[in-house]
Write an enzyme that holds these catalytic residues in place. Structure first.
Site, short mmCIF file in Angstrom:
data_model
loop_
_atom_site.label_atom_id
_atom_site.label_comp_id
_atom_site.label_asym_id
_atom_site.label_seq_id
_atom_site.Cartn_x
_atom_site.Cartn_y
_atom_site.Cartn_z
CG ASP A 8 -0.37 0.22 2.53
OD1 ASP A 8 0.88 0.35 2.61
OD2 ASP A 8 -1.12 0.29 3.52
CB CYS A 65 1.01 -2.27 4.81
SG CYS A 65 0.98 -3.25 6.32
CB THR A 67 2.78 -1.81 10.96
OG1 THR A 67 1.52 -2.32 10.49
CG2 THR A 67 2.58 -0.41 11.54
CG HIS A 98 10.88 -24.34 12.54
ND1 HIS A 98 11.02 -24.28 13.90
CD2 HIS A 98 12.01 -24.97 12.08
CE1 HIS A 98 12.16 -24.85 14.28
NE2 HIS A 98 12.79 -25.25 13.18
CG HIS A 133 9.07 -27.98 11.48
ND1 HIS A 133 8.79 -27.41 12.70
CD2 HIS A 133 10.37 -28.35 11.52
CE1 HIS A 133 9.88 -27.42 13.44
NE2 HIS A 133 10.86 -27.99 12.75
C1 RB5 Z 1 -1.71 3.01 6.32
O1 RB5 Z 1 -1.69 4.27 6.89
C2 RB5 Z 1 -1.37 1.96 7.36
O2 RB5 Z 1 -2.42 1.81 8.26
C3 RB5 Z 1 -1.04 0.65 6.69
O3 RB5 Z 1 0.04 0.84 5.81
C4 RB5 Z 1 -0.61 -0.50 7.58
O4 RB5 Z 1 0.39 -0.10 8.45
C5 RB5 Z 1 -1.69 -1.23 8.25
O5 RB5 Z 1 -1.47 -2.20 8.97
#
Ligand code: RB5
Length: 141
Positions: A8, A65, A67, A98, A133
């Site tokens: 994203d 994304c 995080t 694993h 596993h």
């Molecule tokens: C976008 O702002 C953010 O929420 C997305 O990239 C991600 O971190 C969601 O888990």
């Protein structure tokens, strides 16, 4: 391997640093977007990558994304996906050995480029060790 890559807006910059590395490692990148920093919804891109694995176009996927958390939640809703969110190389290696993870999730706002590239290298070269596993993975089908 054909490697599907999706992101994203929070992962867009890191995707640009990861895709050439995947190619350098001898794989074919199938870039399923997004293609700009414009705000988009990560589940759409997780679904694209998971579909490409499900229909056999790609063997593995990388999702990025902000995080990595949203992508990992979205990807793991697909029964054929074992997505691993990794912030360092030990878990990246273990997710292959694993868990036979077929999707790697990264946080574009968490990782520096060099660490992310190390994680990708480790993950793409790691081999599933099977045995007990495999039994555990089969329990999740
Ligand atoms: C976008 O702002 C953010 O929420 C997305 O990239 C991600 O971190 C969601 O888990």
């Amino acid at each position: 391997m054909n490697i599907a890559i999706g992101c994203d807006h929070g992962g867009f910059d890191l995707k640009k640093a990861i895709a050439p590395l995947v190619t350098e490692m001898g794989h074919t990148v199938v870039d399923l977007g997004c293609f700009s920093e414009e705000s988009v919804d990560y589940p759409e891109f997780a679904d694209r990558v998971c579909a490409a694995i499900g229909d056999g176009r790609c063997q593995r996927g990388i999702l990025i994304c902000g995080t990595g958390i949203g992508m990992s939640i979205a990807a793991n809703r697909h029964r054929h996906i074992r997505a691993a969110l990794c912030h360092e190389s030990f878990t990246a290696r273990m997710s292959r050995e694993h868990n036979d993870a077929n999707v790697l999730c990264l946080g574009g706002r968490v990782l520096g480029t060099a660490l992310a590239q190390t994680i990708v290298k480790v993950w793409l070269t790691g081999e599933f060790t099977g045995g007990r596993h495999l039994r555990r993975i089969e329990m999740m089908r």
